[in-house]
Design an enzyme around this catalytic site. Sequence first.
Site, mmCIF file in Angstrom:
data_model
loop_
_atom_site.group_PDB
_atom_site.id
_atom_site.type_symbol
_atom_site.label_atom_id
_atom_site.label_comp_id
_atom_site.label_asym_id
_atom_site.label_seq_id
_atom_site.Cartn_x
_atom_site.Cartn_y
_atom_site.Cartn_z
ATOM 1 N N THR A 164 -4.837 8.759 7.889
ATOM 2 C CA THR A 164 -4.907 7.567 7.052
ATOM 3 C C THR A 164 -6.379 7.232 6.866
ATOM 4 O O THR A 164 -7.216 7.646 7.656
ATOM 5 C CB THR A 164 -4.123 6.405 7.689
ATOM 6 O OG1 THR A 164 -4.171 5.274 6.814
ATOM 7 C CG2 THR A 164 -4.664 6.013 9.042
ATOM 8 N N GLY A 165 -6.675 6.518 5.806
ATOM 9 C CA GLY A 165 -8.063 6.149 5.575
ATOM 10 C C GLY A 165 -8.589 6.698 4.265
ATOM 11 O O GLY A 165 -7.818 6.991 3.360
ATOM 12 N N HIS A 166 -9.885 6.850 4.194
ATOM 13 C CA HIS A 166 -10.513 7.314 2.946
ATOM 14 C C HIS A 166 -10.165 8.775 2.704
ATOM 15 O O HIS A 166 -10.731 9.683 3.327
ATOM 16 C CB HIS A 166 -12.026 7.141 3.021
ATOM 17 C CG HIS A 166 -12.453 5.732 2.811
ATOM 18 N ND1 HIS A 166 -12.550 4.834 3.841
ATOM 19 C CD2 HIS A 166 -12.741 5.051 1.675
ATOM 20 C CE1 HIS A 166 -12.922 3.651 3.356
ATOM 21 N NE2 HIS A 166 -13.030 3.753 2.050
ATOM 22 N N GLY A 167 -9.278 8.965 1.744
ATOM 23 C CA GLY A 167 -8.768 10.302 1.483
ATOM 24 C C GLY A 167 -9.858 11.300 1.161
ATOM 25 O O GLY A 167 -9.780 12.473 1.542
ATOM 26 N N THR A 193 -1.633 3.789 4.525
ATOM 27 C CA THR A 193 -0.709 4.893 4.235
ATOM 28 C C THR A 193 0.236 5.003 5.400
ATOM 29 O O THR A 193 -0.191 4.817 6.537
ATOM 30 C CB THR A 193 -1.508 6.214 4.133
ATOM 31 O OG1 THR A 193 -2.280 6.176 2.945
ATOM 32 C CG2 THR A 193 -0.610 7.430 4.110
ATOM 33 N N ARG A 219 -6.621 9.537 -9.840
ATOM 34 C CA ARG A 219 -7.225 9.867 -8.546
ATOM 35 C C ARG A 219 -6.148 10.246 -7.514
ATOM 36 O O ARG A 219 -5.142 9.568 -7.358
ATOM 37 C CB ARG A 219 -8.008 8.668 -8.032
ATOM 38 C CG ARG A 219 -8.676 8.869 -6.665
ATOM 39 C CD ARG A 219 -7.865 8.262 -5.545
ATOM 40 N NE ARG A 219 -8.548 8.348 -4.247
ATOM 41 C CZ ARG A 219 -7.951 8.104 -3.090
ATOM 42 N NH1 ARG A 219 -6.686 7.763 -3.054
ATOM 43 N NH2 ARG A 219 -8.615 8.203 -1.953
ATOM 44 N N SER A 259 0.806 -1.217 0.000
ATOM 45 C CA SER A 259 0.000 0.000 0.000
ATOM 46 C C SER A 259 0.838 1.265 0.000
ATOM 47 O O SER A 259 0.304 2.361 0.103
ATOM 48 C CB SER A 259 -0.917 -0.002 1.218
ATOM 49 O OG SER A 259 -0.153 -0.205 2.374
ATOM 50 N N THR A 291 1.910 7.035 0.111
ATOM 51 C CA THR A 291 0.959 5.937 -0.137
ATOM 52 C C THR A 291 0.858 5.601 -1.623
ATOM 53 O O THR A 291 1.211 6.426 -2.473
ATOM 54 C CB THR A 291 -0.456 6.350 0.354
ATOM 55 O OG1 THR A 291 -1.340 5.237 0.313
ATOM 56 C CG2 THR A 291 -1.043 7.461 -0.492
ATOM 57 N N GLY A 327 -5.734 11.077 -3.381
ATOM 58 C CA GLY A 327 -6.375 11.082 -2.070
ATOM 59 C C GLY A 327 -5.857 12.256 -1.267
ATOM 60 O O GLY A 327 -5.376 13.261 -1.810
ATOM 61 N N ASP A 328 -5.940 12.117 0.043
ATOM 62 C CA ASP A 328 -5.481 13.189 0.934
ATOM 63 C C ASP A 328 -3.960 13.211 1.109
ATOM 64 O O ASP A 328 -3.383 14.241 1.453
ATOM 65 C CB ASP A 328 -6.122 13.009 2.316
ATOM 66 C CG ASP A 328 -5.769 11.657 2.933
ATOM 67 O OD1 ASP A 328 -5.817 10.630 2.208
ATOM 68 O OD2 ASP A 328 -5.418 11.606 4.127
HETATM 69 C C1 SD4 Z 1 -5.787 7.691 0.233
HETATM 70 N N1 SD4 Z 1 -5.486 8.132 2.564
HETATM 71 O O1 SD4 Z 1 -5.220 7.567 -0.846
HETATM 72 C C2 SD4 Z 1 -5.030 7.328 1.463
HETATM 73 C C3 SD4 Z 1 -5.173 5.860 1.712
HETATM 74 C C4 SD4 Z 1 -4.914 5.457 3.094
HETATM 75 O O2 SD4 Z 1 -4.833 3.979 4.766
HETATM 76 O O3 SD4 Z 1 -4.578 6.188 3.954
HETATM 77 N N2 SD4 Z 1 -5.068 4.276 3.483
HETATM 78 O O4 SD4 Z 1 -6.953 8.052 0.341
#
Ligand code: SD4
Length: 331
Positions: free
Chosen positions: A239-242, A188, A216, A86, A206, A218-219
């Site tokens: 971390t997570g859904h950007g 991430t 695309r 990842s 990430t 993300g954050d």
């Molecule tokens: C994203 N925040 O690309 C990243 C992915 C991520 O843990 O953090 N995953 O949205």
Amino acid sequence: MANRRDFLKTAAMATAAAALPSLADEIVSQKESFSTKGTKPIVLSTWNFGLQANVAAWEVLKNNGKALDAVEAGVKIPEGDPTERSVGYGGRPDRDGRVTLDACIMDENSNIGSVGCLEHIKHPISVARAVMEKSPHVMLVGDGALQFALSQGFKKENLLVADSEREWKEWLKTSEYKPIANIENHDTIGMIALDANGDLSGACTTSGMAFKMHGRLGDSPIIGAGLYVDNEIGAATATGHGEEVIRITGSHLVVELMRQGKSPQKACEEAVARIVNLSKKRNKDLKDIQVGFIALNKKGEYGSYCLQGGFNYAVHDATGNRLIDPPYFLK
Ligand code: SD4
């Protein structure tokens, strides 16, 4: 070797401890998941691969090195590891089979650098640092980022490893892109550090969400969303859904909440609460979302909060390196 943690599976801490016996000095329970006893130097990073990354960062910090050098050295560990699926080399590709990487870095003087959708370069964090130090800009994406990297002497490499390619081909059989279906396919590394001199810096890197649309972002490459540092106040990373983190400019929000006097722990909790409230207003099912923040203030106090269980983070200070299971919202 730190294994990737699935977002939705609340892995038992004992399992994590067993997988990483030599890196984690202790596994900390939920109620001890933040610190109000400031210390420096100190480094925090997301997920259990953070343990190994922290070791590299600590090498810099313990020798009175700069937080900026520590966070770059730290996140390069998972970036260079082909078994980490990842981040960096070995990361899962987008829906077109292309590994596209995002990273950003921020130092104690608010210097910033970022790359988005960068292909073929194993260490996007170092390209982000080069953008910060050697270009007149703060963010480069796609082909332009690659051209810049090559001009700076970075080597062009194939980053798609066999396991990632196999998974992508499997995914192609349905080609159904639902971020919910891929909820377990994204991690991430975000790392924030306070050095012996009292300066803060951070890095975030990430490969983003697996099988995302090409292009695309993300954050993680966005200063203020995936990472923010204010050397007077503190630092935070996400971390997570950007998409959800960008919506609230998450890391900047956490730092601003600390500026208002909140502890790192409370600041993370409030940022997650904003995502919860917005998701409810937008009729989004919280079960489909994961977001986690970690934060560190100028005194070396730290905290973390996330939307769902399964997230953890690693902290290294003079007392050792440990994996922490933070509290979370959705029970
Ligand atoms: C994203 N925040 O690309 C990243 C992915 C991520 O843990 O953090 N995953 O949205």
